[in-house]
Design a protein around this motif. Structure first.
Motif, PDB file in Angstrom:
ATOM      1  N   GLU A  31       5.981   5.572  -4.784  1.00  0.00           N
ATOM      2  CA  GLU A  31       5.046   5.021  -4.176  1.00  0.00           C
ATOM      3  C   GLU A  31       4.954   5.264  -2.754  1.00  0.00           C
ATOM      4  O   GLU A  31       4.009   5.511  -1.923  1.00  0.00           O
ATOM      5  CB  GLU A  31       4.932   3.579  -4.278  1.00  0.00           C
ATOM      6  N   ARG A  70       3.788   8.967  -2.165  1.00  0.00           N
ATOM      7  CA  ARG A  70       2.496   9.532  -2.804  1.00  0.00           C
ATOM      8  C   ARG A  70       1.802  10.213  -2.079  1.00  0.00           C
ATOM      9  O   ARG A  70       1.053  11.209  -2.638  1.00  0.00           O
ATOM     10  CB  ARG A  70       1.739   7.822  -3.334  1.00  0.00           C
ATOM     11  N   ALA A  92       3.580  11.091  -8.105  1.00  0.00           N
ATOM     12  CA  ALA A  92       2.901   9.693  -8.312  1.00  0.00           C
ATOM     13  C   ALA A  92       2.163   9.784  -9.607  1.00  0.00           C
ATOM     14  O   ALA A  92       2.114   8.982 -10.365  1.00  0.00           O
ATOM     15  CB  ALA A  92       2.029   9.240  -7.218  1.00  0.00           C
TER      16      ALA A  92
END
Length: 169
Positions: free
Chosen positions: A144, A147, A154
């Motif tokens: 995350e 990303r 991701a």
């Protein structure tokens, strides 16, 4: 007098210490925001010490992902320091492991036609899913946080883990 060479268990202990610190760094700062120097500084090591174990940031990142996902990470990482790892290998490792997790998760359990206590059965499934996500929170947080700098990573997790669990549910 020189230092004595480290034993295999001491090397493994140090490697685990490095991977724990690198996991925290990648989880806090993502791939782009983490440098070998930052990891070394966090662990009060010289950057050169990290290069004794890893050829660069890509190999360290790949190793952190393996450390977070694999029970037998020690054997998987054996000899990794001289290897070059890039996007393809790391994404393949994540995809393979998350496909396995989905297949072994409660969403793959057979659904009974009748149950005496559907609320209890649903609670068991949700509790098991929570445990999977809790156990893999570091790697999910790393992905995350990474990303923006590594969207393919991701997307791979979204495709294999998230969509896989959704399809199963």
């Amino acid at each position: 007098m020189g230092r004595h060479p480290r034993s295999e268990s001491e090397n493994l202990e140090r490697l685990e210490h490095i991977l724990e610190g690198a996991t925290r760094s990648f989880a806090d700062s993502g791939y782009r925001g983490t440098t070998m120097a930052k990891v070394a500084d966090t662990l009060s090591l010289s950057p050169g010490t990290l290069y004794l174990y890893f050829s660069g940031k890509e190999a360290l990142f790949h190793s952190v992902i393996a450390y977070c996902l694999l029970n037998e990470w020690e054997s998987y990482l054996d000899g990794i320091s001289g290897s070059a790892f890039g996007n393809t290998e790391t994404i393949a490792l994540l995809s393979r492991q998350f496909r396995r997790l989905v297949a072994e998760s409660p969403v793959g359990w057979p659904v009974r036609d009748t149950t005496e206590d559907p609320a209890s059965e649903l609670e068991d499934v949700l509790r098991a899913l929570y445990q999977i996500l809790f156990h893999h929170q570091d790697v999910i947080r790393i992905v995350e946080r990474s990303r923006n700098s590594w969207p393919e990573l991701a997307e791979s997790v979204e495709h294999t883990l998230v969509q896989g669990l959704r399809r199963g549910l």
